[in-house]
Motif scaffolding. Sequence first.
Motif, short mmCIF file in Angstrom:
data_model
loop_
_atom_site.label_atom_id
_atom_site.label_comp_id
_atom_site.label_asym_id
_atom_site.label_seq_id
_atom_site.Cartn_x
_atom_site.Cartn_y
_atom_site.Cartn_z
N GLN A 1 26.59 -11.11 1.74
CA GLN A 1 27.27 -9.90 2.22
C GLN A 1 28.13 -10.19 3.46
O GLN A 1 28.76 -9.30 4.01
CB GLN A 1 26.25 -8.79 2.52
N GLY B 1 24.98 -4.94 -13.29
CA GLY B 1 25.22 -6.36 -13.55
C GLY B 1 23.98 -7.09 -13.09
O GLY B 1 22.96 -6.45 -12.79
N CYS B 2 24.05 -8.41 -13.01
CA CYS B 2 22.90 -9.19 -12.56
C CYS B 2 23.36 -10.57 -12.10
O CYS B 2 24.23 -11.18 -12.73
CB CYS B 2 21.88 -9.32 -13.70
N LEU B 3 22.73 -11.05 -11.03
CA LEU B 3 23.07 -12.38 -10.53
C LEU B 3 22.80 -13.47 -11.58
O LEU B 3 23.40 -14.53 -11.55
CB LEU B 3 22.24 -12.69 -9.27
N PRO C 1 28.19 -10.78 -4.25
CA PRO C 1 27.64 -9.88 -3.21
C PRO C 1 26.29 -9.28 -3.63
O PRO C 1 26.22 -8.22 -4.24
CB PRO C 1 28.71 -8.80 -3.09
N GLY C 2 25.22 -9.97 -3.28
CA GLY C 2 23.88 -9.59 -3.75
C GLY C 2 23.22 -8.52 -2.90
O GLY C 2 23.33 -8.51 -1.68
N VAL C 3 22.53 -7.60 -3.57
CA VAL C 3 21.74 -6.58 -2.86
C VAL C 3 20.25 -6.74 -3.14
O VAL C 3 19.41 -6.11 -2.48
CB VAL C 3 22.16 -5.14 -3.24
N GLY C 4 19.92 -7.59 -4.09
CA GLY C 4 18.51 -7.83 -4.41
C GLY C 4 18.38 -9.10 -5.22
O GLY C 4 19.32 -9.49 -5.91
N HIS D 1 12.62 -7.73 -13.15
CA HIS D 1 12.69 -9.19 -13.27
C HIS D 1 11.30 -9.82 -13.19
O HIS D 1 11.03 -10.84 -13.82
CB HIS D 1 13.56 -9.80 -12.15
N HIS E 1 15.35 -2.58 -10.52
CA HIS E 1 16.01 -3.72 -11.19
C HIS E 1 15.26 -5.01 -10.87
O HIS E 1 15.02 -5.84 -11.76
CB HIS E 1 17.47 -3.80 -10.72
N GLU E 2 14.84 -5.15 -9.59
CA GLU E 2 14.15 -6.40 -9.20
C GLU E 2 12.73 -6.47 -9.74
O GLU E 2 12.30 -7.53 -10.21
CB GLU E 2 14.14 -6.53 -7.67
N GLN F 1 14.29 -15.49 -10.56
CA GLN F 1 15.71 -15.89 -10.69
C GLN F 1 15.96 -17.24 -10.02
O GLN F 1 17.02 -17.85 -10.24
CB GLN F 1 16.62 -14.82 -10.08
C1 LIG Z 1 26.92 -5.98 -1.16
O1 LIG Z 1 26.96 -5.72 -2.54
C2 LIG Z 1 26.97 -4.41 -2.92
C3 LIG Z 1 27.27 -3.33 -2.08
C4 LIG Z 1 27.26 -2.04 -2.62
C5 LIG Z 1 26.97 -1.83 -3.95
C6 LIG Z 1 26.65 -2.90 -4.80
C7 LIG Z 1 26.64 -4.18 -4.27
N1 LIG Z 1 26.35 -5.33 -5.00
C8 LIG Z 1 25.74 -5.39 -6.22
O2 LIG Z 1 25.48 -4.43 -6.91
N2 LIG Z 1 25.47 -6.65 -6.58
C9 LIG Z 1 24.84 -7.01 -7.81
C10 LIG Z 1 23.43 -7.47 -7.48
O3 LIG Z 1 23.26 -8.12 -6.46
N3 LIG Z 1 22.39 -7.11 -8.31
C11 LIG Z 1 21.08 -7.65 -7.97
C12 LIG Z 1 20.52 -8.57 -9.04
O4 LIG Z 1 21.20 -9.04 -9.93
N4 LIG Z 1 19.23 -8.78 -8.92
O5 LIG Z 1 18.57 -9.50 -9.83
C13 LIG Z 1 22.49 -6.23 -9.46
C14 LIG Z 1 22.42 -4.74 -9.04
C15 LIG Z 1 22.53 -3.84 -10.28
C16 LIG Z 1 21.79 -2.59 -9.94
C17 LIG Z 1 20.84 -2.91 -8.82
C18 LIG Z 1 21.09 -4.32 -8.38
C19 LIG Z 1 25.69 -8.10 -8.49
C20 LIG Z 1 24.99 -8.55 -9.77
C21 LIG Z 1 27.04 -7.49 -8.82
C22 LIG Z 1 25.87 -9.29 -7.56
#
Ligand SMILES: COc1ccccc1NC(=O)N[C@H](C(=O)N(CC(=O)NO)CC1CCCC1)C(C)(C)C
Length: 191
Positions: free
Chosen positions: A45, A113-115, A57-60, A161, A157-158, A65
């Motif tokens: 981020q 989506g998903c990492l 840009p990962g949030v989880g 997994h 979502h996590e 994984q």
């Molecule tokens: C800073 O980035 C953001 C800021 C505001 C909104 C969204 C995001 N980023 C994301 O949703 N990021 C997704 C994400 O990290 N994941 C996590 C993952 O794949 N975990 O295994 C997928 C998301 C889909 C719904 C919840 C998590 C990816 C697959 C697009 C990288």
Amino acid sequence: MLTMTDVIREGHPTLRKVADPLILPLTDDEKKLAYDMLEFLKNSQDAETAEKYDLRPGVGIAAPQLNVSKRMIAVHVPSDLPDETEPQFSDILINPKIISHSVKQTCLSEGEGCLSVDREVEGYVPRNKRIRIEYVDTEGNRQSRRLKDFPAIVVQHEIDHLNGIMFFDRIDPDNPMALPKDLEVLGYEED
Ligand SMILES: COc1ccccc1NC(=O)N[C@H](C(=O)N(CC(=O)NO)CC1CCCC1)C(C)(C)C
Ligand SMILES: [Zn+2]
């Protein structure tokens, strides 16, 4: 530091395993992995670091994984307020459990989506709008949190997994854009 090359992709068998609970106290390796996972999200981020290391840009992220079939996830959800620097929810969750949840469901208007998935998958992913979770933090303290909307979606979502579930498993194959009743689409403000 972890980079995208450490993230296993769709098709790797570990993503379909039910992960094992962690035994406390964590070993030093398990603690290091936990911190590395959270740091990965923070790095991803940070514009400069993300660009330098080509991080999505990962949030989880969940330990499976990283090919570690253990029940540990890291979450780092930024605030959606422009001038807010504090994240909405950021923690390392050991042996997380959804204790209860709302009847009301929600989903992201743009799908998920998903990492670990290098392709776009169309369709709504119905999830609980509100959840109460319990988990242990890296210090071994039991935590209980109530989450809703995007932070709740990320944690669900996590945790999926940890149970070998991928987001697209939850898309209705016959009608991917079907909106189950009692579901509120996130992303479009209800007027
Ligand atoms: C800073 O980035 C953001 C800021 C505001 C909104 C969204 C995001 N980023 C994301 O949703 N990021 C997704 C994400 O990290 N994941 C996590 C993952 O794949 N975990 O295994 C997928 C998301 C889909 C719904 C919840 C998590 C990816 C697959 C697009 C990288
Ligand atoms: Zn994922």
